[in-house]
Design a protein around this motif. Structure first.
Motif, PDB file in Angstrom:
ATOM      1  N   THR A 166      20.457  -9.438  -4.872  1.00  0.00           N
ATOM      2  CA  THR A 166      20.570 -10.776  -4.303  1.00  0.00           C
ATOM      3  C   THR A 166      21.683 -11.506  -5.043  1.00  0.00           C
ATOM      4  O   THR A 166      21.580 -11.709  -6.255  1.00  0.00           O
ATOM      5  CB  THR A 166      19.247 -11.556  -4.459  1.00  0.00           C
ATOM      6  OG1 THR A 166      18.189 -10.813  -3.839  1.00  0.00           O
ATOM      7  CG2 THR A 166      19.347 -12.929  -3.816  1.00  0.00           C
ATOM      8  N   GLU A 224      15.208 -10.728   3.916  1.00  0.00           N
ATOM      9  CA  GLU A 224      14.735 -12.090   3.677  1.00  0.00           C
ATOM     10  C   GLU A 224      13.293 -12.071   3.177  1.00  0.00           C
ATOM     11  O   GLU A 224      12.921 -12.854   2.289  1.00  0.00           O
ATOM     12  CB  GLU A 224      14.825 -12.924   4.951  1.00  0.00           C
ATOM     13  CG  GLU A 224      14.400 -14.381   4.728  1.00  0.00           C
ATOM     14  CD  GLU A 224      14.521 -15.224   5.983  1.00  0.00           C
ATOM     15  OE1 GLU A 224      15.315 -16.179   5.963  1.00  0.00           O
ATOM     16  OE2 GLU A 224      13.824 -14.925   6.971  1.00  0.00           O
ATOM     17  N   ASP A 268      10.856 -14.972  -4.764  1.00  0.00           N
ATOM     18  CA  ASP A 268      10.698 -16.373  -5.148  1.00  0.00           C
ATOM     19  C   ASP A 268       9.241 -16.708  -5.447  1.00  0.00           C
ATOM     20  O   ASP A 268       8.956 -17.515  -6.340  1.00  0.00           O
ATOM     21  CB  ASP A 268      11.231 -17.295  -4.047  1.00  0.00           C
ATOM     22  CG  ASP A 268      11.516 -18.691  -4.575  1.00  0.00           C
ATOM     23  OD1 ASP A 268      12.403 -18.822  -5.444  1.00  0.00           O
ATOM     24  OD2 ASP A 268      10.834 -19.641  -4.146  1.00  0.00           O
ATOM     25  N   GLU A 287      13.314 -11.351  -0.476  1.00  0.00           N
ATOM     26  CA  GLU A 287      13.761 -12.511  -1.248  1.00  0.00           C
ATOM     27  C   GLU A 287      12.660 -13.568  -1.342  1.00  0.00           C
ATOM     28  O   GLU A 287      12.511 -14.238  -2.371  1.00  0.00           O
ATOM     29  CB  GLU A 287      15.023 -13.098  -0.625  1.00  0.00           C
ATOM     30  CG  GLU A 287      16.247 -12.198  -0.783  1.00  0.00           C
ATOM     31  CD  GLU A 287      17.498 -12.790  -0.155  1.00  0.00           C
ATOM     32  OE1 GLU A 287      17.538 -14.027   0.026  1.00  0.00           O
ATOM     33  OE2 GLU A 287      18.428 -12.028   0.154  1.00  0.00           O
ATOM     34  N   LEU A 288      11.888 -13.711  -0.283  1.00  0.00           N
ATOM     35  CA  LEU A 288      10.775 -14.663  -0.304  1.00  0.00           C
ATOM     36  C   LEU A 288       9.685 -14.206  -1.276  1.00  0.00           C
ATOM     37  O   LEU A 288       9.083 -15.023  -1.982  1.00  0.00           O
ATOM     38  CB  LEU A 288      10.198 -14.828   1.101  1.00  0.00           C
ATOM     39  CG  LEU A 288      11.093 -15.569   2.104  1.00  0.00           C
ATOM     40  CD1 LEU A 288      10.560 -15.402   3.523  1.00  0.00           C
ATOM     41  CD2 LEU A 288      11.198 -17.049   1.741  1.00  0.00           C
ATOM     42  N   PRO A 290      19.722 -15.814  -6.308  1.00  0.00           N
ATOM     43  CA  PRO A 290      18.439 -16.286  -5.779  1.00  0.00           C
ATOM     44  C   PRO A 290      18.442 -17.800  -5.616  1.00  0.00           C
ATOM     45  O   PRO A 290      18.743 -18.530  -6.563  1.00  0.00           O
ATOM     46  CB  PRO A 290      17.435 -15.839  -6.856  1.00  0.00           C
ATOM     47  CG  PRO A 290      18.086 -14.654  -7.501  1.00  0.00           C
ATOM     48  CD  PRO A 290      19.553 -14.986  -7.516  1.00  0.00           C
ATOM     49  N   THR A 291      18.131 -18.269  -4.414  1.00  0.00           N
ATOM     50  CA  THR A 291      18.216 -19.708  -4.128  1.00  0.00           C
ATOM     51  C   THR A 291      16.913 -20.278  -3.579  1.00  0.00           C
ATOM     52  O   THR A 291      16.907 -21.364  -3.002  1.00  0.00           O
ATOM     53  CB  THR A 291      19.344 -19.976  -3.116  1.00  0.00           C
ATOM     54  OG1 THR A 291      19.138 -19.160  -1.948  1.00  0.00           O
ATOM     55  CG2 THR A 291      20.703 -19.670  -3.717  1.00  0.00           C
ATOM     56  N   GLY A 292      15.817 -19.545  -3.744  1.00  0.00           N
ATOM     57  CA  GLY A 292      14.529 -20.077  -3.318  1.00  0.00           C
ATOM     58  C   GLY A 292      14.133 -21.259  -4.187  1.00  0.00           C
ATOM     59  O   GLY A 292      14.695 -21.478  -5.267  1.00  0.00           O
ATOM     60  N   PRO A 293      13.159 -22.044  -3.755  1.00  0.00           N
ATOM     61  CA  PRO A 293      12.769 -23.241  -4.516  1.00  0.00           C
ATOM     62  C   PRO A 293      12.318 -22.942  -5.938  1.00  0.00           C
ATOM     63  O   PRO A 293      12.645 -23.691  -6.868  1.00  0.00           O
ATOM     64  CB  PRO A 293      11.637 -23.847  -3.675  1.00  0.00           C
ATOM     65  CG  PRO A 293      11.202 -22.765  -2.736  1.00  0.00           C
ATOM     66  CD  PRO A 293      12.395 -21.914  -2.502  1.00  0.00           C
ATOM     67  N   ASN A 294      11.590 -21.856  -6.137  1.00  0.00           N
ATOM     68  CA  ASN A 294      11.146 -21.523  -7.493  1.00  0.00           C
ATOM     69  C   ASN A 294      12.304 -21.034  -8.355  1.00  0.00           C
ATOM     70  O   ASN A 294      12.389 -21.356  -9.546  1.00  0.00           O
ATOM     71  CB  ASN A 294      10.036 -20.471  -7.448  1.00  0.00           C
ATOM     72  CG  ASN A 294       8.740 -21.036  -6.907  1.00  0.00           C
ATOM     73  OD1 ASN A 294       8.364 -22.164  -7.227  1.00  0.00           O
ATOM     74  ND2 ASN A 294       8.055 -20.276  -6.069  1.00  0.00           N
TER      75      ASN A 294
END
Length: 231
Positions: free
Chosen positions: A119, A68, A75, A71-72, A122-126
């Motif tokens: 991944t 995680e 993003d 992934e952060l 990718p589903t982060g906000p950016n």
């Protein structure tokens, strides 16, 4: 009898001991600094905690695990991409510029492109902002929804693959890599033309062009193909 510490030194010591409050943003930015300094393999909960002067256990209140965390960081890197307002008259140029930016930001942080590839989505906000922008650009050109959906995947894969190749060291230094490429060219040149007539005939073209030229060729090829689906 010990000598007391002068007041100005006491204040300096207190200032040095003050820690910045632990937050998710601080953890992720510290992880990115570690990535840039030592590579992806170094980005662990333990090493990030060491940089922050705390224990790894304190990070788990903000981040579930190393995956995680990676992934952060991804993003955060994707957030460096500037997004245009979709313009139907400029959709090809806008699309190309987005992919160029993707390659640039992923290449600027060696190792982060590996996170993209492992991944599922990718589903982060950016990442969502970039996906929304690319989908909107393609849709503004009047393409069918299925073409738009598939195109985003293909373009993202192309940009990531280029960044992966650009940042891979293959266990070789820059000089060793250049030497290896020269050896490959010599090897191809020594192949028997009766067995490999096409390779030997095309050898000058096969080894020509810079990385940027080859990237732009592939990008133009993809966008021209998409243009065939626009009304």
């Amino acid at each position: 009898m010990s000598v007391p510490v002068p007041p100005w030194q006491q204040r300096a010591a207190r200032q040095r001991s003050v820690k910045q409050p632990l937050s998710l943003e601080l953890i992720v930015r510290t992880a990115l600094e570690l990535l840039d300094a030592e590579g992806l393999d170094a980005v662990s909960m333990r090493k990030v905690a060491q940089r922050l002067g705390t224990g790894a256990a304190s990070l788990y209140a903000h981040v579930r695990n190393k995956d995680e965390l990676h992934e952060l960081v991804l993003d955060l890197v994707i957030g460096e991409i500037a997004l245009p307002e979709p313009d139907p008259e400029k959709w090809q140029d806008q699309l190309k510029e987005l992919v160029r930016q993707q390659v640039a930001v992923l290449s600027a942080h060696p190792g982060i492109a590996q996170v993209v590839m492992r991944t599922p989505a990718p589903t982060g906000p950016n990442a969502l902002r970039v996906s929304e922008a690319m989908l909107a650009i393609l849709r503004s050109a009047g393409m069918p929804d299925r073409v738009v959906a598939f195109a985003v995947d293909v373009l993202a894969l192309y940009g990531t693959a280029v960044a992966l190749e650009r940042t891979a060291d293959f266990g070789l230094s820059d000089d060793e890599r250049r030497e290896r490429l020269a050896q490959v060219e010599q090897y191809f040149g020594a192949l028997p033309p009766e067995r490999f007539p096409t390779i030997t005939a095309l050898l000058p073209a096969l080894v020509s062009g810079s990385d940027d030229e080859r990237f732009e060729f592939g990008l133009d090829l993809l966008v021209r193909g998409l243009a065939a689906h626009a009304p």
